[in-house]
Design a protein around this motif. Structure first.
Motif, PDB file in Angstrom:
ATOM      1  N   ALA A   1       3.746   4.747  -0.431  1.00 35.93           N
ATOM      2  CA  ALA A   1       3.591   3.938   0.780  1.00 35.93           C
ATOM      3  C   ALA A   1       2.108   3.661   0.970  1.00 35.93           C
ATOM      4  O   ALA A   1       1.255   4.286   0.350  1.00 35.93           O
ATOM      5  CB  ALA A   1       4.166   4.676   1.988  1.00 35.93           C
ATOM      6  N   GLY A   2       1.800   2.725   1.811  1.00 36.91           N
ATOM      7  CA  GLY A   2       0.404   2.411   2.028  1.00 36.91           C
ATOM      8  C   GLY A   2      -0.340   3.559   2.659  1.00 36.91           C
ATOM      9  O   GLY A   2       0.211   4.318   3.464  1.00 36.91           O
TER      10      GLY A   2
ATOM     11  N   ARG B   1      -3.156   0.026  -0.458  1.00 38.89           N
ATOM     12  CA  ARG B   1      -2.786  -0.912   0.597  1.00 38.89           C
ATOM     13  C   ARG B   1      -1.264  -1.006   0.702  1.00 38.89           C
ATOM     14  O   ARG B   1      -0.557  -1.009  -0.304  1.00 38.89           O
ATOM     15  CB  ARG B   1      -3.320  -2.309   0.303  1.00 38.89           C
ATOM     16  CG  ARG B   1      -4.805  -2.451   0.204  1.00 38.89           C
ATOM     17  CD  ARG B   1      -5.190  -3.916   0.040  1.00 38.89           C
ATOM     18  NE  ARG B   1      -4.291  -4.614  -0.868  1.00 38.89           N
ATOM     19  CZ  ARG B   1      -4.022  -5.913  -0.799  1.00 38.89           C
ATOM     20  NH1 ARG B   1      -4.580  -6.658   0.124  1.00 38.89           N
ATOM     21  NH2 ARG B   1      -3.207  -6.479  -1.661  1.00 38.89           N
ATOM     22  N   SER B   2      -0.755  -1.162   1.909  1.00 40.45           N
ATOM     23  CA  SER B   2       0.689  -1.349   2.073  1.00 40.45           C
ATOM     24  C   SER B   2       1.137  -2.656   1.429  1.00 40.45           C
ATOM     25  O   SER B   2       2.251  -2.745   0.905  1.00 40.45           O
ATOM     26  CB  SER B   2       1.061  -1.331   3.562  1.00 40.45           C
ATOM     27  OG  SER B   2       0.331  -2.311   4.283  1.00 40.45           O
TER      28      SER B   2
ATOM     29  N   VAL C   1       1.785  -1.958  -2.152  1.00 39.97           N
ATOM     30  CA  VAL C   1       3.046  -1.254  -2.310  1.00 39.97           C
ATOM     31  C   VAL C   1       4.203  -2.257  -2.329  1.00 39.97           C
ATOM     32  O   VAL C   1       5.092  -2.203  -3.195  1.00 39.97           O
ATOM     33  CB  VAL C   1       3.242  -0.226  -1.184  1.00 39.97           C
ATOM     34  CG1 VAL C   1       4.652   0.358  -1.215  1.00 39.97           C
ATOM     35  CG2 VAL C   1       2.201   0.871  -1.291  1.00 39.97           C
TER      36      VAL C   1
END
Length: 958
Positions: free
Chosen positions: A120-121, A136-137, A140
């Motif tokens: 996950a981010g 970074r999300s 992801v």
């Protein structure tokens, strides 16, 4: 334990990657890599839930060992020599990393695997729970479009137990190999490939989406450029065609023999393929009808003198990788601005030797949605190919961080102007009133009647190319080593266009995080050195409204060198704080911090010789708000910085002796080299020393001092940089493309590495032109003395440089002594120094004190020719230029500047006075004092060669 019949487990290697490699120390046999794997890995790896009192990662998630993970590492992970590339044929079913069959008995003794958190981010932790990187999300989501990757695993491998291990003294690459799905195997770029990494599939899917997106339109050729020969200034390198050289993922690892790494640093490389088109311009500065230069002027078009950023970058990387002891580095870090903007003009789409085709193509507003001209990916692919070349041919590890330009969407002109159309466009964007892709956009219905003037101004698209004295970015042409006139001559009448006031779009960084590294922030430990790279972040501020109020804390005025609005983020703060602790407690290591944004950095107007430079970090306690250059959160001493946690950084990370701090901070952004040291008293930071390591290499502050943080700002790693040592050129002392070499064991630890050959050598003519155009001073102007003799007034800075050797005037037309058609006619002058101006009206009405007053005389015998060209009936066809021949300026190395002549347009006329007609000589006013007279070029020289301005700036209705 028998995994032969089980489906392949898809994963991506998060670290190492092309922009975040792994460097092993001498004798090191164990190393860790990090992967993100799909959900079935949790069951197959046997990851067991941890006990309540077990280790947790930095975000509170349980860390647990995966006892059967080594079996699947053995099955999927490979280590190849990077020179030969990844295996592309499917291996036999029982082929394993340790060559011990499907039982994987050797792998079980040489590999350990831990589930260290969710994919996950945010922060990534190692098996000890310590943060090691940030994800970074958005990255992801990008990596999970085809397969849901759910967990992150740390894999520790004892490389000494590998059979037939490649030579780690040369660059190798890890790979997590799976079979190529049938749907992809039929593609031309994957021809003959049976095994690849799932990450290669992610990249291919991403590039496919880019090609289909009307706002992206990725370049269709998905292979590396061939850089076996140095690049050309006018042509793109050829593409490789072998499937081994398609765009894909790489995970480099190498063992260094260095006790401590010599670190090379580059920043702001600004690769820009439209320079290859600009350099091909056949337009001459003073051109004869028929397309030839005037005899006695440079034989090559001025665009041929353009400094090509990619050539500068290539030569600097080569110097760091393959140079001598003075330049060779063990590792290279590039801190952002790898390119100018994400979409660019394809040089191969423009016919050669056609001024008209170039001018029309550079009309970005009209052409940005033309898929045959403007494509994404060319600049990225050049940088990608060069980094790959550095790994393959030179065994040089390269770390990368992002800058603000990685997020820039579309091109702007070669000298963008803040004209009425641009201001209207910005006003409409600020209220989200424009819709559709960049180019000629539609206005949302419902705009208030009070905005009718703005709507009308925006809808007049041809006005997007209007001249305005206000520039959105003063120095773009100087980056290219060209005067504004020369750059605009090659670019054409749309030189001033700017398509958007919101060019920063964080989503544009997806190319970087797909092809270079998925990590936005990273840490790498090598012996007693700890390298930490910080991402630019999610936004920028470049329009500084608070600076318009003098009493506010922000003293950087209205338009600023962009600041990072989201850094230092909470996650970056956490990663940096942990790294400080570990550097002191575990590694006893120097902390080397890298970011694009600066912490200490003088504005170009501030000279290194200026004293008493101070600032109070933003959000500090007791921050003063009184007016004054040294007060406030941001002033002219910390340009281009970040906007969060500056006070924490200076209080906790700088000049630390008893607790861990940053030893060296490397940044760029300003295109100005500088090395700074500071002291801190209360909340106030005072700059203790500031110098240029290239022009001032023996400066006494060029040392390593325990407990003293060095702030390194490297200049441009591709374009021309700027400098201001002692106000000698008012901030326009141009410098060659360069970077910094840090050798921690050397007596003089910081050395500038520059490339100053050919078009990369700064031109004094450009520096003087910028002094004039940006109003540093009136470099030259004339006042009538008597007859055809003038007082030539040389501005104080220019006079002190002693760089003007002679002056020649050029007039275009036909004189009684000049048979045939109109031509350019030279008139030499003689110069005689008279005295220094004391600023009195009697001596020189417009001369600043200490200006040099010279007597400039035209030959008396040629006055009839001059008078003929000054005939009022010829006013529409006659044009005049001044040519200033230059010599080496005082106070700088004699070979620093290229000394080709400086040309600029002037008016040379006569005016009626009470004592008769008096000659008047002056630089042309307004637009035509800076850029070409488009109508004159078309109507007087050749309409077929120089299209009309309206033709070049037209925006089609469709």
């Amino acid at each position: 334990m028998d995994c032969e019949e089980r489906a392949p487990i898809r994963a991506v290697i998060l670290s190492p990657n092309l922009g975040t490699p792994l460097i092993l120390q001498p004798g090191q046999t164990k190393c860790s890599i990090f992967i993100a794997a799909e959900a079935i890995a949790r069951r197959y790896f046997g990851a067991k839930p941890a006990k309540d009192d077990g280790i947790k990662n930095c975000v509170g998630e349980a860390i647990c060992e995966a006892p059967y993970g080594p079996v699947f590492v053995d099955r999927h992970l490979r280590l190849y020599p990077l020179q030969s590339g990844k295996q592309i044929k499917k291996e036999p079913k029982d082929a394993m990393l340790f060559r011990d069959g499907k039982a994987a008995s050797k792998a079980m003794g040489a590999v350990r695997v831990w589930n260290v958190g969710k994919f996950a981010g945010g922060l990534i932790a190692n098996r000890l729970g310590e943060p090691v990187a940030i994800l970074r999300s958005a990255t992801v989501a990008q990596y999970s479009t085809g397969v849901a990757l759910t967990d992150i695993y740390e894999i520790e491998i004892d490389l000494s137990k590998l059979p037939d291990s490649p030579d780690l003294g040369k660059m190798c690459t890890f790979a997590w190999m799976v079979p190529v799905p049938k749907a992809y195997a039929v593609r031309p770029e994957v021809k003959g490939v049976e095994a690849w990494e799932y990450q290669d599939q992610v990249i291919l899917d991403f590039l496919d989406a880019e090609r289909k997106d009307p706002n992206r339109r990725h370049y269709p050729t998905l292979f590396e450029f061939d850089l076996s020969e140095p690049p050309s200034p006018t042509a793109l390198p050829a593409h490789k065609t072998d499937a081994r050289h398609r765009l894909m993922a790489w995970h480099p690892v190498i063992r260094s023999n260095a006790a401590a790494l010599r670190v090379g640093h580059l920043s702001d490389v600004h690769v820009n393929v439209r320079q290859n088109t600009l350099a091909k311009s056949p337009a001459y500065l003073l051109e004869q009808p028929g397309g030839q230069p005037a005899p006695g002027t440079p034989a090559e078009p001025p665009a041929s003198r353009l400094c090509n950023s990619f050539i500068g970058l290539y030569q600097l990387v080569k110097a760091f990788a393959d140079g001598d002891e003075a330049t060779k580095a063990d590792v290279l870090v590039i801190t952002g601005d790898l390119l100018d903007f994400n979409r660019n003009l394809d040089p191969n789409a423009i016919p050669p030797n056609s001024i008209g085709a170039q001018w029309r193509a550079f009309n970005v507003l009209n052409n940005i949605q033309n898929p045959g001209l403007y494509k994404r990916g060319l600049d990225d692919m050049l940088v990608y190919s060069l980094v790959r070349h550095a790994y393959q041919q030179w065994n040089l590890p390269v770390f990368l961080t992002t800058g603000n330009h990685e997020a820039y969407q579309v091109p702007y002109g070669i000298s963008p102007r803040e004209n009425a159309w641009v201001m209207a466009m910005g006003a409409l964007e600020a209220t989200n009133s424009l819709k559709g892709p960049h180019g000629k956009r539609q206005i949302e219905p419902g705009i208030l009647a009070t905005a009718a003037g703005t709507v009308s101004a925006y809808n007049d698209f041809d006005r997007a190319s209007d001249w305005d004295e206000a520039k959105a970015n003063d120095g773009i042409a100087a980056d290219h080593n060209l005067t504004i006139y020369e750059a605009c001559l090659a670019y054409g009448p749309t030189y001033g266009q700017a398509l958007t006031s919101q060019n920063f779009d964080r989503k544009q960084c997806d190319w970087f995080f797909s092809l270079f590294t998925p990590l936005s922030d990273w840490r790498h430990v090598y012996g007693r050195q700890c390298l930490l790279g910080l991402d630019w972040g999610e936004g920028e501020e470049y329009m500084n409204l608070s600076g318009a109020v003098p009493m506010r804390a922000d003293k950087q005025s209205y338009g600023i060198l962009p600041r990072s609005t989201r850094a230092i983020s909470d996650h970056q703060h956490y990663l940096l704080d942990w790294t400080r602790y570990l550097a002191r407690e575990r590694y006893q290591a120097q902390l080397l911090l890298f970011s694009h944004f600066t912490f200490v950095n003088y504005d170009n107007k501030v000279a290194f010789s200026d004293r008493n430079r101070q600032f109070v970090p933003a959000y500090g306690k007791g921050k003063p708000v009184l007016a004054g250059e040294n007060n406030g959160g941001w002033n002219f001493n910390n340009m281009g910085t970040c906007e969060r946690k500056l006070d924490w950084f200076f209080q906790n990370c700088v000049n630390q002796t008893r607790k861990a701090g940053v030893s060296v901070h490397f940044s760029g952004h300003s295109h100005r080299a500088g090395i700074y040291t500071t002291t801190i008293s209360g909340n106030t930071v005072t700059i203790e020393s500031a110098f240029d390591p290239g022009l001032q290499p023996a400066h006494p502050a060029n040392t390593s001092e325990a407990g003293k943080t060095k702030f390194i700002v490297s200049s441009c790693g591709g374009p021309i940089g700027v400098q201001n040592l002692n106000h000698e050129l008012g901030g326009w002392t141009l410098t060659p493309p360069s970077g910094t070499l840090y050798d921690p064991s050397a007596k003089i630890p910081f050395r500038q590495v520059a490339y100053a050959k050919g078009s990369a050598q700064p031109r004094l003519a450009v520096a003087l032109d910028y002094m004039q155009v940006s109003k540093v001073e009136r470099v030259l102007h004339w006042e009538h003395a008597k007859g055809n003799t003038f007082f030539m007034v040389v501005g104080p800075k220019t006079h002190r440089l002693g760089c003007i050797a002679s002056v020649r005037l050029w007039g275009f037309g036909r004189t009684p002594d000049q048979p045939g058609g109109a031509t350019w006619i030279p008139f030499d002058t003689t110069l005689k120094f008279r005295h220094l101006s004391r600023g009195s009206a009697y001596e020189s009405p417009a001369a600043a004190p200490q200006s040099g007053i010279y007597e400039m005389a035209l030959p008396a015998g040629r006055q009839p020719e001059i008078a003929a060209l000054q005939d009022p009936l010829l006013a529409n066809t006659t044009r005049w230029f001044c040519e200033v021949k230059l010599q080496a300026p005082k106070g700088l190395p004699a070979d620093h500047f290229k000394l080709d002549p400086w040309f600029f347009p002037v008016d040379f006329t006569t005016r009626k006075t009470g004592i008769g007609r008096v000659p008047m000589l002056r630089r042309r006013l307004g637009e035509q004092g800076e850029v070409p007279d488009w109508d004159w070029l078309s109507e007087t020289l050749s309409k077929s060669r120089y299209p009309s301005k309206d033709d070049a700036t037209r925006v089609d209705n469709q």
